[in-house]
Motif scaffolding. Sequence first.
Motif, short mmCIF file in Angstrom:
data_model
loop_
_atom_site.label_atom_id
_atom_site.label_comp_id
_atom_site.label_asym_id
_atom_site.label_seq_id
_atom_site.Cartn_x
_atom_site.Cartn_y
_atom_site.Cartn_z
N ILE A 100 18.95 -43.08 -81.46
CA ILE A 100 18.65 -43.58 -82.82
C ILE A 100 18.99 -45.07 -82.91
CG2 ILE A 100 19.28 -43.43 -85.26
CD1 ILE A 100 19.72 -40.40 -84.79
N GLY A 101 20.17 -45.44 -82.38
CA GLY A 101 20.56 -46.85 -82.39
C GLY A 101 19.59 -47.72 -81.61
N PHE A 102 19.14 -47.21 -80.47
CA PHE A 102 18.19 -47.95 -79.65
C PHE A 102 16.87 -48.12 -80.40
CE2 PHE A 102 15.47 -48.42 -75.78
CZ PHE A 102 16.12 -49.54 -75.27
N ALA A 103 16.43 -47.06 -81.10
CA ALA A 103 15.18 -47.12 -81.86
C ALA A 103 15.28 -48.15 -82.99
CB ALA A 103 14.85 -45.74 -82.43
N ILE A 104 16.45 -48.18 -83.66
CA ILE A 104 16.64 -49.16 -84.74
C ILE A 104 16.51 -50.58 -84.20
CG2 ILE A 104 18.35 -50.14 -86.34
CD1 ILE A 104 19.39 -47.28 -86.78
N SER A 105 17.10 -50.82 -83.02
CA SER A 105 17.03 -52.17 -82.45
C SER A 105 15.60 -52.51 -82.03
CB SER A 105 17.97 -52.30 -81.25
OG SER A 105 17.53 -51.51 -80.17
N LEU A 106 14.84 -51.52 -81.57
CA LEU A 106 13.47 -51.78 -81.12
C LEU A 106 12.54 -52.17 -82.27
CD1 LEU A 106 12.84 -49.05 -78.39
CD2 LEU A 106 13.27 -51.49 -78.07
N THR A 107 12.94 -51.86 -83.52
CA THR A 107 12.12 -52.31 -84.65
C THR A 107 12.12 -53.84 -84.73
OG1 THR A 107 14.00 -52.17 -86.19
CG2 THR A 107 12.60 -50.21 -85.99
N GLY A 108 13.03 -54.48 -84.01
CA GLY A 108 13.04 -55.94 -83.97
C GLY A 108 11.83 -56.53 -83.26
N ILE A 109 11.16 -55.73 -82.39
CA ILE A 109 10.00 -56.25 -81.65
C ILE A 109 8.82 -56.51 -82.60
CG2 ILE A 109 8.31 -55.75 -79.83
CD1 ILE A 109 10.54 -54.25 -78.35
N PRO A 110 8.37 -55.50 -83.40
CA PRO A 110 7.29 -55.82 -84.35
C PRO A 110 7.72 -56.86 -85.38
CG PRO A 110 8.14 -53.59 -84.73
CD PRO A 110 8.71 -54.06 -83.43
N ALA A 111 9.01 -56.82 -85.79
CA ALA A 111 9.49 -57.83 -86.76
C ALA A 111 9.36 -59.23 -86.19
CB ALA A 111 10.95 -57.54 -87.13
N TYR A 112 9.63 -59.40 -84.90
CA TYR A 112 9.52 -60.71 -84.26
C TYR A 112 8.09 -61.22 -84.32
CZ TYR A 112 9.37 -64.23 -80.58
OH TYR A 112 9.16 -65.40 -79.88
N TYR A 113 7.13 -60.34 -84.01
CA TYR A 113 5.73 -60.78 -83.98
C TYR A 113 5.20 -61.04 -85.40
CZ TYR A 113 5.40 -60.06 -79.00
OH TYR A 113 5.58 -60.17 -77.64
N ILE A 114 5.67 -60.25 -86.36
CA ILE A 114 5.19 -60.42 -87.74
C ILE A 114 5.75 -61.70 -88.37
CG2 ILE A 114 5.29 -59.47 -90.08
CD1 ILE A 114 5.29 -56.66 -88.73
N PHE A 115 7.07 -61.91 -88.22
CA PHE A 115 7.73 -62.99 -88.96
C PHE A 115 7.86 -64.29 -88.16
CE2 PHE A 115 9.66 -59.16 -91.00
CZ PHE A 115 9.09 -59.34 -92.25
N ILE A 116 7.87 -64.22 -86.82
CA ILE A 116 8.18 -65.39 -86.02
C ILE A 116 7.00 -65.84 -85.17
CG2 ILE A 116 9.78 -66.39 -84.34
CD1 ILE A 116 11.14 -65.45 -86.95
N TYR A 117 6.42 -64.93 -84.41
CA TYR A 117 5.48 -65.31 -83.37
C TYR A 117 4.16 -65.84 -83.94
CZ TYR A 117 2.84 -65.07 -79.00
OH TYR A 117 2.09 -65.38 -77.90
N PHE A 118 3.65 -65.14 -84.95
CA PHE A 118 2.35 -65.55 -85.50
C PHE A 118 2.56 -66.68 -86.49
CE2 PHE A 118 1.47 -60.98 -84.47
CZ PHE A 118 0.63 -61.24 -83.40
N ASN A 119 2.10 -67.87 -86.13
CA ASN A 119 2.30 -69.05 -86.98
C ASN A 119 1.35 -69.08 -88.17
OD1 ASN A 119 4.38 -70.22 -85.47
ND2 ASN A 119 2.91 -71.00 -83.97
N HIS A 120 0.17 -68.45 -88.03
CA HIS A 120 -0.83 -68.53 -89.09
C HIS A 120 -0.63 -67.37 -90.08
CE1 HIS A 120 -2.77 -71.69 -86.86
NE2 HIS A 120 -2.81 -70.92 -85.79
N ARG A 121 0.35 -67.58 -90.93
CA ARG A 121 0.61 -66.56 -91.95
C ARG A 121 -0.40 -66.72 -93.08
NH1 ARG A 121 5.89 -68.91 -91.70
NH2 ARG A 121 7.24 -67.81 -90.22
N PRO A 122 -0.64 -65.66 -93.84
CA PRO A 122 -1.47 -65.80 -95.03
C PRO A 122 -0.88 -66.84 -95.98
CG PRO A 122 -1.06 -63.49 -94.54
CD PRO A 122 -0.20 -64.27 -93.62
N LYS A 123 -1.76 -67.59 -96.65
CA LYS A 123 -1.27 -68.68 -97.51
C LYS A 123 -0.34 -68.17 -98.61
CE LYS A 123 -5.04 -71.97 -96.76
NZ LYS A 123 -6.12 -72.76 -97.39
#
Length: 495
Positions: free
Chosen positions: A448-471
């Motif tokens: 369960i702890g490992f799964a919680i930490s893995l949610t950081g992967i989609p969070a990284y791509y949503i909030f950090i990696y993609f520079n072209h956010r909706p206006k």
Amino acid sequence: MTGSSASAHRETAANGHKVSSNGTELKREKDRKVELGKKVTLLRGISIIIGTIIGAGIFISPKGILKHSGSVGVSLLVWIACGVLSLFGALSYAELGTCIKKSGGHYTYIMEAFGPQMAFIRLWADLIAIRPAGMAVISLAFGQYILEPLFMPCGIPPLAVKLATAIGLTSVMYLNSMSVTWTARIQIFLTVSKLLAIAIIIVPGMYQLFKGETRHFENAFDLSNVQLSGMPLAFYSGMYAYAGWFYLNFVTEEVDNPAKTVPLAICISMAIVTSCYVLTNVAYYTVMSAEELLGSSAVAVTFAERLLGNFSIAVPVFVALSCYGSMNGCVFALSRMFYVASREGQLPEVLSMIHVRRHTPLAAVLIMYPMTMLQLLVGDIYSLLNFMSFLRWLFIGVVVLGLIYLRYTKPDLPRPFKVPLFFPVVFCITCFFMVFLSLYSDPVNTGIGFAISLTGIPAYYIFIYFNHRPKWLQRTLDSFNRTLQIILEVVPADQ
């Protein structure tokens, strides 16, 4: 999170005027740069490390090691061995802290060695679960023990504990928001208080020992109850008791002469803590047998009742002060990790701003407050800590692996303090062994702890990696930063 206003903030910081993104001027004090000063001296560094390592555990329940080691003598050897292993880890962090002169601790070192994605996953796990849960647990211990003398011998109402906990947590946040200097001074006082509490246990215990109270040490190394399968769990408990030696690395940029101060503070602190832990356990055994120690819910209180009479009522107060010191040290150090993560563009920009008069990272201090209060009110904190205990050692192991990796990828990096490679290798193996032990002994909670930490992967791509956010999202983020900047009176640090 990086936004369109970042460059504007930095330009205004350079020309000496505080201007928020919407053009609102915040008047600067002309005689002082707005920055985090180098206010952590050697004594303050030692107080941060000792103050965060020594919490409530040594006073309440040092029985995990005894239970799994099987004998008094072996348990004392495990205490010593865990101190030495922790020193190996601490010296490895000292090398990292002197060659990478940035605050942020684990986060910064993983960023330097393995890149932003791995660093963000560590940050994400810290932010959403590990740190709020850890703070909530130590805060609840404070609330419980500060009230105990008032309610003895009756039980304490749960609501009263939560109220005292909330007041204690709020006062720590307020202190860290108002002044770096006073935070450090109070940390020194609290560290002295907890060392005094340990002395109150050690001195009478040593007196008993010299009087000849050694019956509980007879057959101390009787190996009939020792099982090799229990030894890893004993080391797991011991390493947890020593955890906290890494907190000075979170504030490296504020340390005066870090190349000298960081290694020296770590060595002195670990020597003091290891001595205190071993001697405290020896003192306990002068009064209690192994069976009595395992049966006690609060070992220091039982010890004090048997030797100190009415003075035993002071022990819960000292335990509460010890917890408060751990809370204060954690908030002071962790706020710098969030400050650095914001500066790296992985958290909202306002978290890397500093109060115009107090010169504290106000927003970075306050970010943990609502999440920790939420943990206090809802959820099973202790089970969450079980989920996360293995993640702590996983990421610490990754950091020390990063030191070994940097030795080969960046051999020319200036290293004012360099440890023998044997130290990080042994410590790294120990960390990963404890991680695999968790997977074996408690696969459900670990998973369960490992799964919680893995949610950081989609969070990284949503909030950090993609520079072209909706206006609309970018406008919302910019508005959030501007509003908080004005409310909190914070501005970018001077370069």
